[in-house]
Design an enzyme around this catalytic site. Structure first.
Site, PDB file in Angstrom:
ATOM      1  N   GLY A   1       0.814  -1.372   0.056  1.00 54.69           N
ATOM      2  CA  GLY A   1       0.077   0.200   0.138  1.00 54.69           C
ATOM      3  C   GLY A   1       0.863   1.316  -0.021  1.00 54.69           C
ATOM      4  O   GLY A   1       0.691   2.025  -0.955  1.00 54.69           O
ATOM      5  N   ALA A   2       1.793   1.209   0.894  1.00 57.19           N
ATOM      6  CA  ALA A   2       2.408   2.865   0.899  1.00 57.19           C
ATOM      7  C   ALA A   2       3.385   2.495   1.867  1.00 57.19           C
ATOM      8  O   ALA A   2       3.731   1.284   2.490  1.00 57.19           O
ATOM      9  CB  ALA A   2       1.631   3.692   1.628  1.00 57.19           C
ATOM     10  N   MET A   3       4.540   3.419   1.967  1.00 55.27           N
ATOM     11  CA  MET A   3       5.634   2.966   3.060  1.00 55.27           C
ATOM     12  C   MET A   3       5.972   4.262   3.618  1.00 55.27           C
ATOM     13  O   MET A   3       5.946   5.454   3.198  1.00 55.27           O
ATOM     14  CB  MET A   3       7.019   2.731   2.122  1.00 55.27           C
ATOM     15  CG  MET A   3       8.270   2.425   2.801  1.00 55.27           C
ATOM     16  SD  MET A   3       8.197   1.195   4.222  1.00 55.27           S
ATOM     17  CE  MET A   3       9.150   1.669   5.444  1.00 55.27           C
TER      18      MET A   3
ATOM     19  N   HIS B   1       3.052   6.662  11.721  1.00 53.77           N
ATOM     20  CA  HIS B   1       4.224   5.942  11.769  1.00 53.77           C
ATOM     21  C   HIS B   1       5.467   6.807  12.172  1.00 53.77           C
ATOM     22  O   HIS B   1       6.449   6.440  12.783  1.00 53.77           O
ATOM     23  CB  HIS B   1       4.599   5.188  10.457  1.00 53.77           C
ATOM     24  CG  HIS B   1       4.099   3.822  10.445  1.00 53.77           C
ATOM     25  ND1 HIS B   1       4.367   2.877  11.492  1.00 53.77           N
ATOM     26  CD2 HIS B   1       3.571   3.003   9.415  1.00 53.77           C
ATOM     27  CE1 HIS B   1       3.831   1.574  11.096  1.00 53.77           C
ATOM     28  NE2 HIS B   1       3.438   1.796   9.871  1.00 53.77           N
TER      29      HIS B   1
ATOM     30  N   ASN C   1       8.575   5.944   4.839  1.00 53.33           N
ATOM     31  CA  ASN C   1       9.953   6.444   4.901  1.00 53.33           C
ATOM     32  C   ASN C   1       9.864   7.939   5.593  1.00 53.33           C
ATOM     33  O   ASN C   1       9.178   8.711   5.430  1.00 53.33           O
ATOM     34  CB  ASN C   1      10.504   6.800   3.582  1.00 53.33           C
ATOM     35  CG  ASN C   1      10.166   5.665   2.574  1.00 53.33           C
ATOM     36  OD1 ASN C   1      10.488   4.470   3.040  1.00 53.33           O
ATOM     37  ND2 ASN C   1       9.381   5.708   1.630  1.00 53.33           N
TER      38      ASN C   1
ATOM     39  N   GLU D   1       3.512  -1.792  13.974  1.00 57.05           N
ATOM     40  CA  GLU D   1       2.428  -2.190  12.910  1.00 57.05           C
ATOM     41  C   GLU D   1       1.044  -2.228  13.781  1.00 57.05           C
ATOM     42  O   GLU D   1       0.020  -1.606  13.264  1.00 57.05           O
ATOM     43  CB  GLU D   1       2.745  -3.219  11.997  1.00 57.05           C
ATOM     44  CG  GLU D   1       3.784  -3.082  10.871  1.00 57.05           C
ATOM     45  CD  GLU D   1       3.610  -1.763  10.221  1.00 57.05           C
ATOM     46  OE1 GLU D   1       2.605  -1.346  10.131  1.00 57.05           O
ATOM     47  OE2 GLU D   1       4.492  -1.273   9.431  1.00 57.05           O
TER      48      GLU D   1
ATOM     49  N   HIS E   1      -2.191   6.259   8.296  1.00 55.76           N
ATOM     50  CA  HIS E   1      -1.388   5.249   8.920  1.00 55.76           C
ATOM     51  C   HIS E   1       0.110   5.535   8.676  1.00 55.76           C
ATOM     52  O   HIS E   1       0.670   5.387   9.630  1.00 55.76           O
ATOM     53  CB  HIS E   1      -1.689   3.988   8.090  1.00 55.76           C
ATOM     54  CG  HIS E   1      -1.074   2.556   8.728  1.00 55.76           C
ATOM     55  ND1 HIS E   1      -1.268   1.694   9.474  1.00 55.76           N
ATOM     56  CD2 HIS E   1       0.469   2.190   8.039  1.00 55.76           C
ATOM     57  CE1 HIS E   1      -0.691   0.915   9.754  1.00 55.76           C
ATOM     58  NE2 HIS E   1       0.498   1.212   8.941  1.00 55.76           N
ATOM     59  N   GLU E   2       0.330   5.763   7.510  1.00 59.10           N
ATOM     60  CA  GLU E   2       1.866   6.096   7.274  1.00 59.10           C
ATOM     61  C   GLU E   2       2.236   7.617   8.095  1.00 59.10           C
ATOM     62  O   GLU E   2       3.350   7.398   8.591  1.00 59.10           O
ATOM     63  CB  GLU E   2       2.114   6.380   5.780  1.00 59.10           C
ATOM     64  CG  GLU E   2       1.576   5.257   4.708  1.00 59.10           C
ATOM     65  CD  GLU E   2       2.223   4.076   5.392  1.00 59.10           C
ATOM     66  OE1 GLU E   2       3.184   3.812   5.712  1.00 59.10           O
ATOM     67  OE2 GLU E   2       1.449   2.952   5.033  1.00 59.10           O
TER      68      GLU E   2
HETATM   69  N1  B3K Z   1       5.767  -0.452   6.589  1.00 57.78           N
HETATM   70  C1  B3K Z   1       5.049  -0.530   5.571  1.00 57.78           C
HETATM   71  C2  B3K Z   1       5.259  -2.103   4.938  1.00 57.78           C
HETATM   72  C3  B3K Z   1       6.464  -2.604   4.436  1.00 57.78           C
HETATM   73  C4  B3K Z   1       6.240  -3.991   3.846  1.00 57.78           C
HETATM   74  C5  B3K Z   1       7.709  -4.622   3.281  1.00 57.78           C
HETATM   75  N2  B3K Z   1       7.183  -5.918   2.864  1.00 57.78           N
HETATM   76  C6  B3K Z   1       3.829  -0.096   5.294  1.00 57.78           C
HETATM   77  C7  B3K Z   1       3.183   0.137   6.530  1.00 57.78           C
HETATM   78  O1  B3K Z   1       2.750  -0.854   7.064  1.00 57.78           O
HETATM   79  O2  B3K Z   1       2.863   1.249   6.986  1.00 57.78           O
HETATM   80 ZN    ZN Z   2       2.392   0.256   9.100  1.00 55.01          ZN
END
Ligand code: B3K
Ligand code: ZN
Length: 855
Positions: free
Chosen positions: A262-264, A302, A266, A321, A298-299
């Protein structure tokens, strides 16, 4: 088969080396990107362990230690590492590597998505960019200089703040980014491309202006407005709910078409699957709008739960998560209907996580053994992990939970920590003993709670007993700490009393001073992720439907009546449909309730919801029973459903917050009506008049599933209208897989040969293969085994290009537990064909090993 070895949580050792500073220069080129990495390092261990840097798919060009070449005998390179001997104290490494992003179809590390460069490093993708200590507890300050052709890549992005930019020879330019927050390399990101930019600002509660920038493909700027609004809502919500304020001057999101998930998150530079950014009402459904808001949130969340405090090791993934999913669920509940949001979360958990927990890849939310980390981004770690956090919230209350969160940030900001650290912070801040609660982290499987009710001495006695089924790696399961919210509905007055019980042992009895025929609604709000066994009459369940305060309990009681009916009809296929089902539907149709909630109440349990909780299921019989129930409802309630359809269509005010609920209700109702050919016209009318994707897609899906006479024409019209919109064409591919007849297989083969079916694009593959396996149980579980074989072949083909995506697609084939023997046998045969293929990835190997070991 077992050239791969697993890692164990129990083997964790802190890193013998640290990386204080990471200075990268990345000179982009399709096939020869040059990565120069300067690492300021320190050896902290006193023994003689060499430095073992991770690295895969890299060409080492040069290596200097403290500016000097070292003897070849002092280092060695393998296809997974660079090992250097004889280092001590503080030292600097200069490493130059070359990589080939244009041929990177695994979409891990640096790769090309269309014309743009982007990265995906979590979990262990950074090692495909340069040699590094690729583990989350090694945190470093990153400075990244990105160099690229100015005409093709006007935007050069990385984490943190831009500190320098300039022109270079040969039409190149560069931008240097500095991220002041130490981070593990899995949070590194780089993007280069030519985009449209939607820019805005957000003023934080502490008065700082943050630049918000969303980068999308040219021509799509207006489709980023919803994502931008969602981002601002998330920022405000996190300040108000948890006192968490954004920490950098800039927050960027880039939408790309080629993405594994879905997304990351970073740091400062989120990379998103364009599916979770781009939306307007013509091309995206109400569900898309909802999901975009949830994933953006969600992102963003994080940034604190994941980035500021990260995981010590990957076994602790649920630390970030589970907690972040819980946070995004709470956010969605606050932004929309809390009841509807909760029910949707529970539906996903019970349909999918329960199946995972009963299957060969069952693992605790903190796994103990991992071969390929990407296989553990699971419903268990995410959704069950969120349920575990929710139970803490239930046990400690809103304020207690907040106090625990405050304590967690006071103690661990800037650190890489464990799930135990989190629970300890919660326990300390609330002065509570959570030692039994911690078992949720280490124990796999879905607990089953049996409730017995007795009445004597003018008191109601409720006994709750728990058992978690044994699993191969955990033959003995311990009792868990289970919060049980109960509602008591008193007879006559229908007065409701609420209690919170805490079950901490195998069995416990509580007594209540209530009248004899008091109705008990246990697990209000679905207060624990368990299966419940409780004999209740249909009258009791109907009383809950009518009188319970908690909406989840109301919905659950209605679903229990329907589930019981499904199970009964599967066992006695000639039986009539019961009176209780009629009464339930009648009560719901007549009730004056939120349309979105009514839509859920009128929805039959899905195929997956039934198989998530039953055993020895004859798949075709289940498909047939669900169809029969649908026809029954359509026949008995034809007139009221027609009126409901009319009413809900008339009351849609497309600008109002209530519109999605009204549209959901009208499509649930139409789904029933469309079993009767005389109402097919309603379907084509809805399609023809639709001014939004929700209605258009709902009509198309119903037409295809019912095979209305106009279905083919509607599919063509839809295709003509949307042929140039990739995300909408993904929907078109998915709908095609809903064809209920066996013609589907030839049709899917034809779809695969279309020029716009690209195996390298995960969204497209999921739209065809994933949708088929998840949305068309009739053909997926067909008795010829053709459905299983189709999936098996696609998994093998995909594994060569993109193991991570292949490994997700295989899920429905390894989850055989719920089905009767004949289906299990065919599924196993399909798995055995996969294992014949040479050079399977670590991802697929881990799952096949687990699945075939079970036999
Ligand atoms: N942290 C990433 C997921 C990465 C998956 C790698 N295979 C997205 C998330 O949970 O927000
Ligand atoms: Zn996540």
């Amino acid at each position: 088969m077992s050239e791969f070895t697993p890692r164990f949580l129990a083997d964790y050792q802190p890193s013998p080396y640290r990386i204080h500073q990471t200075r990268l220069v990345i000179d982009l080129d399709d096939h020869k990107t040059k990565v120069t990495s300067q690492l300021s390092m320190e050896k902290v261990a006193t023994d003689s362990q060499p430095l073992e840097l991770d690295g895969e798919h890299l060409t080492l060009v040069s290596l200097l230690v403290d500016g000097k070449e070292i003897a070849e005998s002092n280092y060695s390179v393998s296809d997974s590492s660079l090992v250097i001997e004889g280092l001590s104290g503080e030292f600097t490494l200069d490493i130059v590597t070359e990589i080939d992003p244009a041929n990177n179809t695994a979409l891990e590390g640096l790769y090309k998505s269309g014309q743009a460069y982007c990265t995906q490093c979590e979990a262990e993708g950074f090692r495909r960019i340069t040699y590094y200590l690729d583990r989350p507890d090694v945190m470093s300050i990153f400075t990244t200089k990105v160099i690229g052709d100015k005409a093709s890549y006007p935007y050069l992005l990385a984490n943190g703040n831009p500190v320098e930019r300039g022109q270079l020879e040969n039409g190149k330019h560069f931008v240097t980014w500095h991220d002041p927050f130490p981070k593990p390399c899995y949070l590194f990101a780089l993007v280069a491309g030519d985009f449209d930019l939607l820019a805005d600002t957000y003023t934080t509660s502490s008065g700082k202006d943050v630049a918000l920038e969303i980068f999308v493909d040219k021509g799509n700027r207006s489709k980023a407005e919803h994502a931008m609004a969602s981002l601002k809502h998330s920022m405000r919500w996190d300040e108000e709910t948890f006192g968490l304020v954004y920490d950098l001057d800039i927050y960027m999101i880039v939408a790309v078409d080629f993405f594994n998930m879905g997304a990351m998150e970073n740091k400062g530079l989120n990379v998103f699957n364009s599916k979770y950014v781009l939306a307007d009402t013509a091309s995206a459904t109400d569900v898309d709008f909802f999901n975009i808001e949830a994933v953006i949130a969600h992102e963003y969340f994080h940034n604190w739960t994941g980035n500021r405090i990260t995981c010590r090791d990957w076994f602790q993934l649920s630390l970030k998560e589970g907690l972040t999913v819980f946070r995004d669920q709470q956010f969605s509940a606050d932004m929309h209907s809390a009841a509807v949001t909760r029910i949707k979360n529970v539906k996903v958990l019970r349909a999918q996580q329960f199946a995972e927990d009963a299957g060969p890849m069952s693992h605790p939310i903190r796994p103990e053994k991992v071969m390929e980390m990407n296989n553990f981004y699971t419903l268990t770690v995410y959704e069950k992990g969120a349920e575990v956090i929710r139970m803490l919230h239930t046990l400690l209350g809103k304020q207690g939970f907040r106090a625990g969160m405050d304590r967690y940030f006071e103690k661990f900001d800037g650190m890489a920590v464990t799930c135990d650290d989190f629970v300890n912070a919660m326990a300390e801040a609330n002065n509570r003993d959570l030692s039994i609660f911690k078992r949720w982290y280490g124990q796999s499987g879905t607990p089953e709670v049996t409730i017995e009710k007795r009445y004597f001495d003018e008191r109601l006695h409720l006994t709750f007993s728990q058992v978690t089924p044994a699993s191969p790696s955990q033959p003995e399961k311990q009792a868990l700490h289970i919060p049980i919210k109960v509602e008591f509905i008193k007879p006559a007055s229908n007065e409701v009393i609420e209690e919170l019980l805490e079950l901490k042992s195998e069995s416990e009895t509580w007594s209540f001073d209530v009248p004899q025929s008091t109705v008990v609604a246990p697990f209000a709000e679905f207060s624990a992720p368990v299966k419940v066994h409780f004999e209740q009459s249909d009258d009791e369940l109907l009383s809950i439907v009518e009188h319970a305060k908690d909406s989840f309990s109301v919905w659950e009681a209605g679903q229990s009546i329907l589930r019981k009916e499904v199970v009964r009809l599967m066992q006695n296929d000639n039986d009539e449909i019961s009176e209780s089902v009629m009464r339930t539907f009648q009560a719901v149709i007549d009730a004056d309730i939120d349309p979105a909630f009514k839509a859920l109440m009128l929805t039959l349990p899905s195929f997956d919801e039934v198989t998530g909780s039953e055993q020895n299921v004859n798949a075709q019989a289940l498909v047939e029973v669900l169809e029969r129930l649908k026809i029954f409802v359509a026949n008995v309630f034809e007139q009221p459903l027609l009126s409901l359809f009319d009413e809900s269509r008339k009351s849609i005010n497309s600008d109002a917050q209530s519109a999605p609920g009204q549209r959901a209700l009208s499509s649930v109702v139409l789904n029933y009506l469309a079993v009767k050919p005389e109402h097919h016209e309603l379907v084509s009318k809805l399609f023809g008049n639709a001014d939004n994707m929700t209605d258009q897609l709902a009509a198309l899906t119903i037409a295809v599933r019912q095979q209305t006479s106009g279905a083919g024409t509607l599919l063509q019209k839809f295709e003509q209208q949307w042929i140039n919109d990739t995300l909408v064409m993904d929907k078109w591919f998915s709908v095609n897989t809903n064809i209920p007849s066996s013609d589907l297989f030839a049709h899917m083969e034809a779809l695969k040969t279309r020029p716009d079916f690209e195996m390298t694009n995960p969204n497209r593959v999921r739209a065809l293969v994933g949708a088929f396996a998840m949305q068309n149980p009739k053909q997926f579980h067909c008795k010829s085994g053709q459905g299983y074989n189709f999936l098996a072949n696609m998994v093998v083909e995909m594994d060569k290009l993109n193991p991570q995506v292949a490994s997700r697609l295989i899920t429905p084939l390894i989850q055989r537990e719920a089905f009767s023997g004949e289906y299990q046998k065919l599924m196993t045969q399909a798995l055995e064909t996969i294992i014949q293929s040479p050079q399977l990835s670590k991802d697929i190997t881990e799952k096949l090993n687990a699945a075939l070991a079970e036999q």
